[in-house]
Write a protein that holds these residues in place. Structure first.
Motif, PDB file in Angstrom:
ATOM      1  N   ARG A 147       0.831  -1.205   0.000  1.00 51.97           N
ATOM      2  CA  ARG A 147       0.000   0.000   0.000  1.00 51.97           C
ATOM      3  C   ARG A 147       0.866   1.256   0.000  1.00 51.97           C
ATOM      4  O   ARG A 147       1.937   1.291   0.620  1.00 51.97           O
ATOM      5  CB  ARG A 147      -0.935  -0.013   1.209  1.00 51.97           C
ATOM      6  CG  ARG A 147      -0.213   0.054   2.532  1.00 51.97           C
ATOM      7  CD  ARG A 147      -1.104  -0.388   3.699  1.00 51.97           C
ATOM      8  NE  ARG A 147      -2.287   0.430   3.808  1.00 51.97           N
ATOM      9  CZ  ARG A 147      -3.388   0.075   4.498  1.00 51.97           C
ATOM     10  NH1 ARG A 147      -3.435  -1.092   5.129  1.00 51.97           N
ATOM     11  NH2 ARG A 147      -4.414   0.871   4.552  1.00 51.97           N
ATOM     12  N   VAL A 150       0.143   4.851   3.205  1.00 51.01           N
ATOM     13  CA  VAL A 150       0.774   5.022   4.521  1.00 51.01           C
ATOM     14  C   VAL A 150       2.290   5.074   4.288  1.00 51.01           C
ATOM     15  O   VAL A 150       2.824   4.240   3.553  1.00 51.01           O
ATOM     16  CB  VAL A 150       0.418   3.823   5.445  1.00 51.01           C
ATOM     17  CG1 VAL A 150       1.112   3.955   6.792  1.00 51.01           C
ATOM     18  CG2 VAL A 150      -1.097   3.697   5.628  1.00 51.01           C
ATOM     19  N   LEU A 155       4.813   2.002   8.200  1.00 54.09           N
ATOM     20  CA  LEU A 155       4.543   0.576   7.966  1.00 54.09           C
ATOM     21  C   LEU A 155       5.652  -0.281   8.579  1.00 54.09           C
ATOM     22  O   LEU A 155       5.382  -1.362   9.120  1.00 54.09           O
ATOM     23  CB  LEU A 155       4.425   0.289   6.467  1.00 54.09           C
ATOM     24  CG  LEU A 155       3.181   0.824   5.768  1.00 54.09           C
ATOM     25  CD1 LEU A 155       3.218   0.469   4.280  1.00 54.09           C
ATOM     26  CD2 LEU A 155       1.888   0.277   6.404  1.00 54.09           C
ATOM     27  N   ALA A 157       7.459   0.447  11.261  1.00 53.10           N
ATOM     28  CA  ALA A 157       7.242   0.415  12.719  1.00 53.10           C
ATOM     29  C   ALA A 157       6.117  -0.566  13.053  1.00 53.10           C
ATOM     30  O   ALA A 157       6.208  -1.342  14.013  1.00 53.10           O
ATOM     31  CB  ALA A 157       6.905   1.812  13.232  1.00 53.10           C
ATOM     32  N   TYR A 158       5.060  -0.537  12.238  1.00 57.99           N
ATOM     33  CA  TYR A 158       3.940  -1.479  12.420  1.00 57.99           C
ATOM     34  C   TYR A 158       4.426  -2.925  12.335  1.00 57.99           C
ATOM     35  O   TYR A 158       4.157  -3.752  13.212  1.00 57.99           O
ATOM     36  CB  TYR A 158       2.875  -1.188  11.355  1.00 57.99           C
ATOM     37  CG  TYR A 158       2.029  -2.379  10.955  1.00 57.99           C
ATOM     38  CD1 TYR A 158       0.971  -2.806  11.755  1.00 57.99           C
ATOM     39  CD2 TYR A 158       2.294  -3.083   9.783  1.00 57.99           C
ATOM     40  CE1 TYR A 158       0.204  -3.904  11.387  1.00 57.99           C
ATOM     41  CE2 TYR A 158       1.537  -4.169   9.402  1.00 57.99           C
ATOM     42  CZ  TYR A 158       0.491  -4.586  10.210  1.00 57.99           C
ATOM     43  OH  TYR A 158      -0.260  -5.673   9.849  1.00 57.99           O
ATOM     44  N   HIS A 161       6.829  -3.938  15.355  1.00 55.75           N
ATOM     45  CA  HIS A 161       6.110  -4.087  16.629  1.00 55.75           C
ATOM     46  C   HIS A 161       5.198  -5.316  16.591  1.00 55.75           C
ATOM     47  O   HIS A 161       5.156  -6.090  17.541  1.00 55.75           O
ATOM     48  CB  HIS A 161       5.295  -2.833  16.949  1.00 55.75           C
ATOM     49  CG  HIS A 161       6.104  -1.767  17.606  1.00 55.75           C
ATOM     50  ND1 HIS A 161       6.780  -0.804  16.894  1.00 55.75           N
ATOM     51  CD2 HIS A 161       6.393  -1.530  18.907  1.00 55.75           C
ATOM     52  CE1 HIS A 161       7.429  -0.006  17.741  1.00 55.75           C
ATOM     53  NE2 HIS A 161       7.208  -0.426  18.963  1.00 55.75           N
ATOM     54  N   ALA A 162       4.466  -5.472  15.498  1.00 59.83           N
ATOM     55  CA  ALA A 162       3.519  -6.599  15.416  1.00 59.83           C
ATOM     56  C   ALA A 162       4.258  -7.926  15.544  1.00 59.83           C
ATOM     57  O   ALA A 162       3.781  -8.856  16.197  1.00 59.83           O
ATOM     58  CB  ALA A 162       2.752  -6.531  14.094  1.00 59.83           C
ATOM     59  N   ARG A 177       1.498 -17.909  10.770  1.00 63.22           N
ATOM     60  CA  ARG A 177       0.193 -17.219  10.679  1.00 63.22           C
ATOM     61  C   ARG A 177       0.352 -15.738  11.002  1.00 63.22           C
ATOM     62  O   ARG A 177      -0.225 -14.878  10.334  1.00 63.22           O
ATOM     63  CB  ARG A 177      -0.807 -17.862  11.653  1.00 63.22           C
ATOM     64  CG  ARG A 177      -1.343 -19.207  11.208  1.00 63.22           C
ATOM     65  CD  ARG A 177      -2.577 -19.619  12.017  1.00 63.22           C
ATOM     66  NE  ARG A 177      -2.288 -19.954  13.398  1.00 63.22           N
ATOM     67  CZ  ARG A 177      -1.955 -21.182  13.834  1.00 63.22           C
ATOM     68  NH1 ARG A 177      -1.868 -22.182  12.973  1.00 63.22           N
ATOM     69  NH2 ARG A 177      -1.713 -21.400  15.115  1.00 63.22           N
ATOM     70  N   LEU A 178       1.170 -15.442  12.037  1.00 66.21           N
ATOM     71  CA  LEU A 178       1.392 -14.040  12.417  1.00 66.21           C
ATOM     72  C   LEU A 178       2.001 -13.253  11.252  1.00 66.21           C
ATOM     73  O   LEU A 178       1.542 -12.143  10.925  1.00 66.21           O
ATOM     74  CB  LEU A 178       2.313 -13.965  13.637  1.00 66.21           C
ATOM     75  CG  LEU A 178       2.755 -12.550  14.057  1.00 66.21           C
ATOM     76  CD1 LEU A 178       1.580 -11.708  14.530  1.00 66.21           C
ATOM     77  CD2 LEU A 178       3.832 -12.618  15.163  1.00 66.21           C
ATOM     78  N   ALA A 180       1.783 -13.882   8.108  1.00 68.45           N
ATOM     79  CA  ALA A 180       0.759 -13.715   7.061  1.00 68.45           C
ATOM     80  C   ALA A 180      -0.190 -12.561   7.411  1.00 68.45           C
ATOM     81  O   ALA A 180      -0.527 -11.749   6.530  1.00 68.45           O
ATOM     82  CB  ALA A 180      -0.019 -15.020   6.900  1.00 68.45           C
ATOM     83  N   VAL A 181      -0.604 -12.485   8.672  1.00 64.99           N
ATOM     84  CA  VAL A 181      -1.511 -11.411   9.111  1.00 64.99           C
ATOM     85  C   VAL A 181      -0.834 -10.046   8.956  1.00 64.99           C
ATOM     86  O   VAL A 181      -1.429  -9.107   8.428  1.00 64.99           O
ATOM     87  CB  VAL A 181      -1.962 -11.646  10.580  1.00 64.99           C
ATOM     88  CG1 VAL A 181      -2.680 -10.418  11.142  1.00 64.99           C
ATOM     89  CG2 VAL A 181      -2.858 -12.879  10.690  1.00 64.99           C
ATOM     90  N   VAL A 182       0.425  -9.969   9.381  1.00 62.22           N
ATOM     91  CA  VAL A 182       1.168  -8.700   9.302  1.00 62.22           C
ATOM     92  C   VAL A 182       1.283  -8.260   7.838  1.00 62.22           C
ATOM     93  O   VAL A 182       1.070  -7.087   7.494  1.00 62.22           O
ATOM     94  CB  VAL A 182       2.578  -8.852   9.947  1.00 62.22           C
ATOM     95  CG1 VAL A 182       3.423  -7.611   9.670  1.00 62.22           C
ATOM     96  CG2 VAL A 182       2.447  -9.081  11.448  1.00 62.22           C
ATOM     97  N   ASP A 184      -0.725  -9.071   5.401  1.00 59.68           N
ATOM     98  CA  ASP A 184      -2.058  -8.651   4.921  1.00 59.68           C
ATOM     99  C   ASP A 184      -2.307  -7.179   5.257  1.00 59.68           C
ATOM    100  O   ASP A 184      -2.989  -6.474   4.500  1.00 59.68           O
ATOM    101  CB  ASP A 184      -3.155  -9.528   5.533  1.00 59.68           C
ATOM    102  CG  ASP A 184      -3.245 -10.889   4.833  1.00 59.68           C
ATOM    103  OD1 ASP A 184      -2.627 -11.042   3.746  1.00 59.68           O
ATOM    104  OD2 ASP A 184      -3.912 -11.793   5.352  1.00 59.68           O
ATOM    105  N   GLY A 185      -1.764  -6.735   6.395  1.00 58.85           N
ATOM    106  CA  GLY A 185      -1.933  -5.343   6.783  1.00 58.85           C
ATOM    107  C   GLY A 185      -1.233  -4.349   5.859  1.00 58.85           C
ATOM    108  O   GLY A 185      -1.650  -3.205   5.761  1.00 58.85           O
TER     109      GLY A 185
END
Lengths: 188, 188
Positions: A147, A150, A155, A157-158, A161-162, A177-178, A180-182, A184-185
């Motif tokens: 994306r 932003v 991104l 930092a996101y 941290h995640a 899985r984590l 993959a989720v990160v 996706d964000g």
């Protein structure tokens, strides 16, 4: 031409230091950093305690030096993945997966891990890492795989941290899985 | 019926304690927690230093008590948002926005914030918060608004870690962008 005396000394010192840090790594790996003691390092390396104390004033100094070497090794590995083959998005995924695995191992170190994980060398490493990930994100955004609404630095930092959540996860599958989720964000 | 003497005493003690913590909050708000001292609290409340020391042995104890009250207040606010009107997805968004705002303010506290942010009450609060967010995520997943391929507890850990990035963000707009990115990660 024979080596200069100073060079030989310097090489010997480095070899002792490396042996101490290797032993620390082995002990920390087997029993956790809390179990590392000067006596155990002496026993593991065969270096006398008196000599050991000439190199490091206490076990905290050994652990700190070991941790600094760990952090450098991790950064070098992540740098290698960034400079590897593939699109920016693929290299980003490789870097984040590797970072998540590092975080997961760190989570197991408990209090000592948290204690070591402060200080100037860690702050520097965090900034370096944020730049590394931010650079990949900007590259991937330019290629349309991330994306662009932003800023890349936010991104990064996101992501970092995640991925610290990996420290508390129960399995390698959960870590994947984590990641993959990160990812996706950050998708467009 | 007149109050029992013990009740009156107890009420007075609570009032003094509350006044000390209110003054601490005001001082911390204005100058940061590092600037809070026993003398300043005494000056701010009008309570004598001798009396103050009967309630709290040192400024660290005051800061700890203030921080515990802060954490309770935050949890109560987040609990209120969870129990508010709207779909689970809407309430999840409200909770995450509020948590991000808390993290952003905390980021400004620096070392003292990090120091306070350890201890049993914080661990308990984190578990409570993980349950709160995990419950909302599970509810939203059942309503089809959140992905169901990742356990709610793992998504909760992801959300809470990712939102800690708010501590280093430069603006409210950046915090809102962060919340949007985090929510994109949990969508189906």
């Amino acid at each position: 031409m024979p080596k200069l005396w100073n060079e030989t000394i310097e090489e010997h010192r480095r070899a002792v230091r490396d042996a101490v840090l290797d032993a620390t790594a082995a002990l920390a790996e087997r029993h956790g950093p809390r179990a590392v003691t000067m006596s155990r390092i002496a026993a593991e390396t065969g270096i006398g305690r008196a000599t050991l104390y000439k190199y490091f004033p206490d076990v905290e100094a050994v652990l700190r030096a070991w941790h600094e070497r760990q952090v450098s090794t991790h950064l070098a590995r992540l740098g290698g993945l960034r400079d590897g083959p593939g699109s920016a998005a693929e290299r980003l995924e490789a870097v984040l997966e590797s970072y998540a695995a590092i975080q997961r191992r760190r989570g197991g170190h408990g209090d000592v891990g948290a204690l070591l994980h402060r200080g100037e060398h860690v702050d520097r490493a965090h900034r370096h890492l944020a730049d590394l990930v931010g650079g990949l994100l900007a590259e991937a955004a330019a290629e349309g795989d991330v994306r662009s609404d932003v800023p890349a630095a936010e991104l990064a930092a996101y992501c970092l941290h995640a991925l610290e959540a990996a420290g508390g996860l129960p399995s390698g599958a959960a870590v994947r899985r984590l990641v993959a989720v990160v990812l996706d964000g950050v998708r467009p």
